[in-house]
Scaffold this active site. Structure first.
Site, PDB file in Angstrom:
ATOM      1  N   ARG A 179       0.677  -1.182   0.065  1.00  0.00           N
ATOM      2  CA  ARG A 179      -0.171   0.006  -0.009  1.00  0.00           C
ATOM      3  C   ARG A 179       0.849   1.168   0.174  1.00  0.00           C
ATOM      4  O   ARG A 179       0.544   2.261   0.691  1.00  0.00           O
ATOM      5  CB  ARG A 179      -1.021   0.095   1.089  1.00  0.00           C
ATOM      6  CG  ARG A 179      -1.911  -1.048   1.224  1.00  0.00           C
ATOM      7  CD  ARG A 179      -2.724  -1.236   0.199  1.00  0.00           C
ATOM      8  NE  ARG A 179      -3.588  -2.416   0.128  1.00  0.00           N
ATOM      9  CZ  ARG A 179      -3.279  -3.599  -0.448  1.00  0.00           C
ATOM     10  NH1 ARG A 179      -2.049  -3.757  -1.337  1.00  0.00           N
ATOM     11  NH2 ARG A 179      -3.904  -4.786  -0.466  1.00  0.00           N
ATOM     12  N   SER A 231     -10.452  -0.243   3.769  1.00  0.00           N
ATOM     13  CA  SER A 231      -9.961  -0.579   5.107  1.00  0.00           C
ATOM     14  C   SER A 231      -9.211   0.712   5.523  1.00  0.00           C
ATOM     15  O   SER A 231      -8.578   1.303   4.929  1.00  0.00           O
ATOM     16  CB  SER A 231      -8.554  -1.522   4.650  1.00  0.00           C
ATOM     17  OG  SER A 231      -9.186  -2.767   4.149  1.00  0.00           O
ATOM     18  N   GLU A 241      -4.427   3.601   6.901  1.00  0.00           N
ATOM     19  CA  GLU A 241      -4.376   3.339   5.182  1.00  0.00           C
ATOM     20  C   GLU A 241      -4.901   4.390   4.792  1.00  0.00           C
ATOM     21  O   GLU A 241      -4.329   4.960   3.432  1.00  0.00           O
ATOM     22  CB  GLU A 241      -4.924   1.968   4.881  1.00  0.00           C
ATOM     23  CG  GLU A 241      -4.563   1.763   3.175  1.00  0.00           C
ATOM     24  CD  GLU A 241      -5.198   0.461   2.840  1.00  0.00           C
ATOM     25  OE1 GLU A 241      -5.767   0.421   1.759  1.00  0.00           O
ATOM     26  OE2 GLU A 241      -4.992  -0.439   3.370  1.00  0.00           O
TER      27      GLU A 241
END
EC number: 1.3.1.98
Length: 356
Positions: free
Chosen positions: A166, A236, A331
């Site tokens: 990510r 998320s 995130e």
């Protein structure tokens, strides 16, 4: 003259999937690279903050934005056929899931595991999106970025993008005064299915096709994940933590936590499992809550404020650290009044604890 849409003090509620009701001084939709250059130049000369968004699917606005929000709608797809592979040249304002569907319908296979991921092509590269055993970096050939200082376009090939979980160079070195405008995606003509472990209960290797994988993943995601059009969320909220093998083994022995060994020797731990097994009892702050089916997703049930979302996230962050000695890192991108804010300023992240 390039056509642009201007709005004054418009709500950003419909332009961020968390559905946080904040405003910006101006919201401008751009459809061409030149429009993006023009607007950014005006902002720079006038010392006005600006930020570029696609679908607003991975952001949390913490307060009203005092500058210009530029909405990227620069679109276009060019497909080039080579002997052994397909090369897709895709502009950053295209929706990711639309690209997955288009390629599948054209018989160009390889993106099906990334079906139904919200957001645009640009954010796919910046975040290195991933799901079910596939990440953007696995199909990326290059990323074109525009310097908003000198209006030059630079092509950065895959090996120089510093892709990781990510993350990418576009979140660090090129995060300021640069914009992702186009990506190159390379897909082999020799298709091989990627059957991630969590798909094994839904599919068998016999007579498997890309269409079956696509349909099953769409079905799973629709069943497990909240539709942002109905329930505000940014997917998320936390990343799955990466920890050292020795620490992971202790957790596995104690809790049988789902884990995924990585090529770099670290082990990825399921953040959703950690949150679920902490067993928070009816934890809700105002209209901010944990999604019942996917604990890694924080939701806006109706009219949650950013402060309520952050307060909820802080409680989760603190509790997981206390029980499991694991640091959860957000995130989502946190946006303040004049730009992005480092998560460490809000969650007091200790860099020494990122790998434990």
């Amino acid at each position: 003259m390039h056509k642009k849409k201007y709005f004054s003090s418009q709500s950003l509620k419909d332009l961020n999937t968390f559905a946080i009701d904040v405003t910006a001084k101006k919201i401008i939709f751009v459809k061409t690279i030149q429009s993006l250059i023009d607007i950014s130049k005006i902002c720079q000369l006038s010392n006005i903050p600006y930020i570029i968004l696609g679908e607003g699917s991975n952001v949390l606005f913490l307060e009203n934005y005092v500058g210009v929000v530029i909405i990227n709608r620069i679109k276009g797809i060019k497909i080039v056929e080579k002997k052994n592979f397909w090369l897709l040249h895709v502009f950053s304002g295209e929706k990711w899931h639309n690209l997955v569907k288009l390629t599948l319908n054209l018989g160009i296979l390889g993106l099906e595991n990334l079906a139904l991921i919200p957001g645009c092509i640009g954010s796919a590269a910046i975040q290195n999106i991933g799901a079910y055993g596939l990440e953007f970096k696995d199909v990326c050939q290059y990323v074109d970025i525009l310097s908003l200082k000198d209006n030059t376009i630079k092509r950065i090939y895959k090996n120089s993008c510093k892709f990781s979980y990510r993350n990418s160079i576009f979140k660090d070195q090129y995060k300021n005064e640069h914009a992702v405008i186009r990506v190159g995606i390379k897909l082999s003509k020799k298709w091989r299915p990627i059957l991630f472990s969590s798909l094994e209960n839904y599919i068998t290797p016999i007579n498997i096709t890309a269409y079956k994988i696509f349909n099953i993943i769409c079905k799973i995601r629709k069943k497990k994940l909240p539709d942002p059009k109905k329930i505000g969320n940014a997917g998320s909220f936390f990343k799955n933590p990466l920890i050292k093998k020795k620490k992971a083994q202790k957790l596995i022995n104690l809790y049988k936590v789902p884990n995924y060994p990585q090529k770099n020797g670290l082990v990825k731990i399921s953040a959703a499992w950690l949150i679920e097994n902490y067993k928070f009892k009816h934890l809700q702050i105002g209209d901010a809550a944990i999604h019942k089916k996917q604990k890694l997703i924080l939701i806006n049930k109706k009219n949650a404020t950013a402060q309520e979302i952050i307060k909820l996230a802080k409680i989760i962050h603190k509790c997981i650290l206390k029980k499991f000695n694991i640091l959860l890192e957000p995130e989502v991108d946190l946006i303040g009044a004049s730009g992005k804010i480092k998560a460490s300023k809000i969650f007091k992240l200790n860099s020494k604890l990122k790998v434990i």
